[in-house]
Design a protein around this motif. Structure first.
Motif, mmCIF file in Angstrom:
data_model
loop_
_atom_site.group_PDB
_atom_site.id
_atom_site.type_symbol
_atom_site.label_atom_id
_atom_site.label_comp_id
_atom_site.label_asym_id
_atom_site.label_seq_id
_atom_site.Cartn_x
_atom_site.Cartn_y
_atom_site.Cartn_z
ATOM 1 N N ILE A 482 -1.778 3.571 12.321
ATOM 2 C CA ILE A 482 -1.665 3.477 10.867
ATOM 3 C C ILE A 482 -2.899 2.804 10.290
ATOM 4 O O ILE A 482 -3.200 2.912 9.115
ATOM 5 N N LEU A 499 -1.566 3.012 -1.911
ATOM 6 C CA LEU A 499 -0.230 3.523 -1.614
ATOM 7 C C LEU A 499 -0.204 4.994 -1.209
ATOM 8 O O LEU A 499 0.396 5.323 -0.192
ATOM 9 N N LEU A 502 -1.556 5.431 2.317
ATOM 10 C CA LEU A 502 -0.647 4.870 3.315
ATOM 11 C C LEU A 502 0.565 5.776 3.502
ATOM 12 O O LEU A 502 1.031 5.994 4.631
ATOM 13 N N LEU A 506 1.694 7.581 6.958
ATOM 14 C CA LEU A 506 3.020 7.393 7.538
ATOM 15 C C LEU A 506 3.702 8.734 7.766
ATOM 16 O O LEU A 506 4.326 8.953 8.816
ATOM 17 N N PRO B 216 1.299 -3.521 0.728
ATOM 18 C CA PRO B 216 1.945 -3.275 2.016
ATOM 19 C C PRO B 216 1.148 -3.770 3.221
ATOM 20 O O PRO B 216 1.721 -4.335 4.146
ATOM 21 N N PHE B 217 -0.181 -3.584 3.192
ATOM 22 C CA PHE B 217 -0.968 -3.998 4.365
ATOM 23 C C PHE B 217 -0.851 -5.492 4.608
ATOM 24 O O PHE B 217 -0.570 -5.942 5.712
ATOM 25 N N PHE B 240 5.389 -1.287 8.292
ATOM 26 C CA PHE B 240 4.597 -0.493 7.350
ATOM 27 C C PHE B 240 5.482 0.412 6.515
ATOM 28 O O PHE B 240 5.300 0.530 5.297
ATOM 29 N N THR B 244 5.833 -0.107 2.580
ATOM 30 C CA THR B 244 5.335 0.945 1.698
ATOM 31 C C THR B 244 6.424 1.393 0.732
ATOM 32 O O THR B 244 6.175 1.566 -0.471
ATOM 33 N N ALA B 247 6.791 -1.407 -1.863
ATOM 34 C CA ALA B 247 5.672 -1.512 -2.801
ATOM 35 C C ALA B 247 5.644 -0.315 -3.736
ATOM 36 O O ALA B 247 5.412 -0.448 -4.942
#
Lengths: 749, 749
Positions: A482, A499, A502, A506, B216-217, B240, B244, B247
């Motif tokens: 990730i 976001l 990410l 995911l 998130p990170f 994560f 995510t 967030a």
């Protein structure tokens, strides 16, 4: 007088010299001196970790920069040659192809002639090493030289061969760390413990990534995700410190060399900050992630099958076994011919370097919209201000070239990975992902030229954001990580898409982790490295496999009441590093272990004073000073496979003894470090890359996995591991009834 | 007919119904149906982790957003009141102070009346829980209500009281996760294992951070750094994914409520991208880190001493023990009076909210340079476009207000932390750090108005960058974490200062980690929570302390040849959850364990069929079906403290038995979960916050740490732990000769 007394009673306790008393301000001076000494003691202890880490970071940055510099020169020479050679197609074609062919065959030949295992990225091997396996010679300094030279040649071929730098650099960094560690051990005369060593290697892996991409955060996360299965937070600062030193030094050199004005990101972008994307675009980002996940599965599957094909095919396997440089040259010729710019290369932007590829793909503006009404000409040379023109073809359009690039690079990359030479595979994956994203982004930009949310201010879609997300998602899916999302931000210096990127990563990971082993796991599988993977599945804790199913029952114990003749017989007939010591031959109660070397020494001393006719026992020489070690941790036959697995993994153990009611009944070893005998040499890279470590026997495994695997002569102890290592990869259901000694493995030659 | 055969032989194996055959395209339809079933099976399994994590993220985002919304309304009402109340100083003062006084006393009174341990941030308690300790009731849903209401009131006081949200939110998130976990366990009727539970709590901690900062990170990194001492990479995706979801939902609600146009960072900055800083500025960034490190040490030390003072002082301790709301009201009055804007508050920008503080501090332009020649007036209301005007005072200048803010907030924050109510302490620390950075940045901007590198383009110094680095470095130093650097980037949406900020954070951490325990560790120490900290020092592996020095030697074993009368006597006189089972009374060979509940049940069944006069033994009822458990892992008396520590920490164990040559000689437990008896209730928050868990005895510890600590009734087993837990905090040198049973601890009342 009073002051003198005060001085004498000072905390230093040393007698005050006359000279000190006569100087001005003796108290202040002594105070300063003491403070300095304190500081010196705290900071300048030889062998402190942070010295070591800083040296590592700086060294790797120097190497990375020097390599980049040298490669840049070679690439420039190639460009010059190609430009100056004239307009004749034959000459141009030759000048385009001869370069990579020569470099690649040299790279392959040189590195393979020095060490046969310097090929590939090295990450799979490092992964096994960080999980506790000792691969002798793999971190040797000889390997270092082969890898540096080979990698430089590989990279000097530029985007023709389309390979990267990260993997080998992580390997180089780990080698340097090992070397520095050895120097430190010699200097301070203190032997490092195993756990510490592994910690340092994890930090070194972070340095490797950080010095290539100047990205300390993702370097550390990468070393957590890809390299280790379990991570000690204690180790955290090491990675960050070393990676920061490395990244700083690397960028600093760039500034000193006037390549840039100050320290910034490598692939700077200028995305709109206020409204980087409309809210509904989140949906497309997730969809892009899913697409990348599916494509990564296709890639991983094709790659694995093609590598297997190359190894099993009669012609290619023969070619690879006998003349690697020739194979490399042939592959290079194919790849270079395809990328020849006036030919097919015209449709895949092959005049751009890999860095330029990324720079152009992360562009804000939509190329499709820009070329809707105008048709810019193809420049004679790539224009640094408008690199994207390389991607444009009047008939093919932007979509055509991007899709063509994707299709071609897909098989070209797979083909390139079969060449046995040092090369990284992350960067090409990253670029392919960026192209996937760009393709979707351009399509959306054409579909919604006014932006998605109507009314108010117009926020046109930025295909560059999709390219970023695609790069992170595809590379994340292929490597099962990730942290590529963070890498994308560190590379571009903007985190406005946090976001959506990410979420794409995911989504891609969710698909690829469920369907395919990662690139590294796949390579470990193909190379049959001894690696202890995760046990998957939630209910494994209640799994009925226990130690007694897979332990090594043929334990050679030494009893205290053994006659010395028998001890000598045992010692000469076996060659393990340490023997379990039991109380009596009858009771077999485990009391400790004795090291072979100590025992042999004691036996030799003893034999000098050996009175003939007198029966002597082991306990006599033990009482006479032969040192024994206590057994600090014992397993039971009822310990579950899961628990044993955790223990070995977490504590990076080598061997544990199994006792039942005090009796030593067996041992469980993962990989035995065979002390002075050393690990038997590997036979990698010759013919079928079987990882054969054994002197004694070979085991053919459960049908469904070709080849054979053998793991040292503690063979029965490895049964469980062979099975475990098949579970996640081979997708074999672990059948309990197969776990007895004869059921699963057939002994054979 | 052929098709029919083909259908019958289909892989489903079910008989083909006539209806299926008669519809169009039977094969295709069945194929689709099968694919859908497969998808359903993969995705819609009740109790899947990802459902759970998504629910957790979305729920927490909703709570966070709703809380922000409610707080916003209350703050707006306060502002309106203050504005409308007229120009009379008394009325204005009252309207300024009554609000926070009322809110704070309510917050303190309400939360403390429901659960006495809902005060504080909750992070120290969570830290101990994640290391394996079971604190009953701490994650109860009752506590949840108290915390939500109390925290809302605390935050509604705005920047007057100057407290944050992160810590309690992490606690809330963990509570929700536990609650959801219980629901899941009930739904699918499957009991979770301990390791899994801890994994989920770590993910929940990440969600807590992510839903406050939409980061998130750094949420994940925070949960790695602060919450756990060891981290399983297997657990990585959970954090994560959940973070995510949280967030994303949190920011989505903001968009839906028209607060922003799309999903962006919370404290967006607009730093120059091309040359964010001149190279020599790196030096100042590192110096800033060092300054922050030193100041953080001062802060931590003052904070700990002041908390101790408040608790030991006669008046304050009595006030805290009897009427917490009154104490809260008094402190609130002091803090509100100091921040009264027409009074002292004028010099510390007290009309700004905490978010506005950050927004203004991260401003690009140098305020000192902007006000050099002009003197802008103080606006009647804070101007949203020029928030920085609040920081400006004609006589005091920018430097004066910033320094004054720093000095005042330093002690005000320390004072605020003593109020027993739910509140987070991260955000104020972060802002104080930003002010430190801004101060240095402004000074540099004045010293080098043309930028540092002369010639070429002028790149004026951006004090905002220093504010960013200062915030990250100071908060990182106080919490001993590096992820604050990443948090700074995620909050601002720019990562151009990656290297300088990271270097500042590392420098700050190097100083603070060497000199002071972190904020959380300090609180754990002050609250005397049972926590197993790191063993520091590199050479501890060779440390001569072994299990036999600290194990519990008074082991109550049950022998198989024990008469039942004796077994009954043992069972009634002790109340441990499980007994070690040995072969014979004489040999004491450990063969397994038997649970007390099973044993009692078997004894009751047995006693019904008890023929008088007949001697019966334990082995009879064991043979009669009383289940025993095998001992899967045994320690030796020679196992080192270090190894034991690692084992307990990595495997989150409760008890291990110690055997010597098969004989059960003792046990080592960390914290015993007392099965059905449950953990004795804590006596937190009443009087001296001693964490008393014991029924039986109390131990006073090595001099130097006030109070007393007791850890359940397996007391001798805890000696080592008491000592270990003193090592890093109390700075006591662990003397080996103190480690025997009587040397170190005096038994007393």
């Amino acid at each position: 007088m009073e002051e003198l007394v005060g001085l004498r009673e000072g905390s230093s306790g040393k007698p005050v010299t006359l000279q000190e008393l006569w100087g001005p301000c003796p108290r202040l001076r002594r105070g300063i001196r003491r403070a300095l000494e304190w500081l010196k003691e705290r900071l300048f202890r030889v062998g402190e970790d942070w010295y070591f880490l800083m040296a590592l970071g700086v060294l790797m940055a120097l190497i990375s920069y020097a390599m980049n510099f040298a490669i840049g020169r070679v690439v420039r020479a190639h460009k010059w040659l190609y430009r100056e050679v004239g307009d004749g197609h034959l000459l141009r074609y030759l000048s385009w192809t001869v370069y990579p062919v020569a470099l690649l065959s040299f790279s392959s030949g040189f590195s393979q002639s020095i060490t046969p295992f310097s090929g590939g990225s090295g990450l799979p091997e490092l992964k096994t090493m960080l999980s506790g396996v000792v691969l002798e010679d793999y971190l040797d300094i000889k390997n270092f030289g082969a890898k540096v030279v080979g990698l430089s040649c590989t990279l000097a071929t530029g985007s023709t061969i389309f390979l990267g730098k990260v993997g080998p650099f992580v390997h180089l960094s780990v080698m340097i760390a090992t070397y520095l560690g050895r120097i430190r051990t010699k200097t301070i005369g203190e032997s490092e413990n195993k756990a510490k060593e592994v910690e340092m290697l994890a930090a070194a892996a972070a340095v490797g990534v950080a010095t290539v991409f100047a990205a300390p955060f993702s370097g550390v996360l990468f070393s957590i995700e890809v390299m280790s299965s379990h991570f000690s937070v204690w180790n955290y600062w090491r990675g960050f410190f070393a990676a920061t030193c490395g990244a700083f030094m690397f960028r600093l050199l760039g500034v000193f060399n006037s390549e840039q004005e100050t320290i910034t990101s490598i692939y700077k972008t200028s995305f709109r900050v206020d409204v980087p994307f409309d809210l509904p675009e989140i949906f497309f980002f997730v969809a892009l992630g899913a697409i990348c996940g599916v494509l990564s599965c296709a890639y991983l599957s094709c790659q694995r099958n093609f590598v297997r094909f190359v190894k099993t095919n009669r012609y290619t396997s023969k070619l690879l076994a006998t003349s690697k440089p020739l194979y490399a040259a042939l592959v290079a010729l194919v790849l270079a011919s395809v990328t020849y710019p006036p030919g097919v290369g015209r449709f895949m932007a092959s005049r751009l370097s890999m860095a330029e590829h990324l720079h152009s793909l992360f562009d804000n503006n939509s190329w499709a919209l820009m070329t809707r009404n105008s048709s810019p000409p193809w420049p004679a040379e790539p224009d640094p201000q408008n690199l994207w023109l390389e991607w444009y073809h009047p008939q093919f359009t932007i979509f055509g070239t991007l899709a063509f690039f994707l299709v071609m690079k897909f098989w070209m990359l797979i083909l390139a990975t079969t060449i046995p030479m040092p090369a990284g595979y992350f960067m090409p994956i990253f670029i392919i992902g960026a192209v996937i994203g760009r393709l979707l982004g351009e399509a959306l930009a054409v579909a919604f030229p006014e932006g998605i949310v109507a009314g108010g201010e117009i926020n046109p879609i930025m295909p560059g954001g999709y390219a970023l997300a695609g790069a992170a998602a595809f590379s994340g899916a292929v490597t099962h990580s990730i942290s590529t999302a963070l890498l994308a931000f560190e590379l571009t210096g903007q985190i406005v898409h946090a976001l959506p990127v990410l979420m794409a990563v995911l989504a891609a990971n969710a698909i690829s982790q469920n369907c395919q082993p990662s690139f590294y796991d796949g390579t470990i599988m193909a190379k049959k490295l001894p690696y202890l993977p995760w046990i998957r599945g939630r209910k494994i804790g209640s799994y009925p496999v226990t130690v007694e199913h897979f332990m090594n029952c043929t334990l050679t114990t030494l009893a205290k009441d053994m006659p010395l003749e028998e001890v000598v017989k045992v010692v000469t007939s076996t060659d393990v590093a340490q023997y379990p010591l039991v109380e009596t031959r009858e009771s077999q109660t485990l009391v400790g272990t004795v090291e072979r070397t100590h025992l042999v020494q004691a036996l030799q001393t003893e034999s000098a004073s050996w009175a003939p006719g007198q029966q002597r026992f082991l306990q006599d020489i033990l009482a006479g000073g032969c040192p024994t070690q206590p057994v600090t941790l014992q397993l039971s036959p009822e310990t579950s496979l899961y628990q044993t697995h955790s223990l070995f993994e977490l504590l990076t153990l080598q061997t544990l003894f199994v006792t039942s009611r005090g009796r030593a009944v067996g041992s469980v070893s993962w990989v035995e470090v065979l002390g002075s005998q050393g690990w038997p040499k590997q036979s990698w890279g010759r013919g079928t890359p079987t990882f054969s470590l054994s002197k004694t026997g070979r085991y053919t495994l459960i049908p469904g996995l070709e080849g054979s695997l053998s793991l040292g002569h503690q063979l029965p102890a490895c049964h469980s591991l062979d099975l475990v290592s098949l579970m996640p990869w081979g997708r074999h259901q672990l059948q309990t009834h197969r776990l007895d000694h004869r059921g699963c493995c057939r002994c054979g030659s």
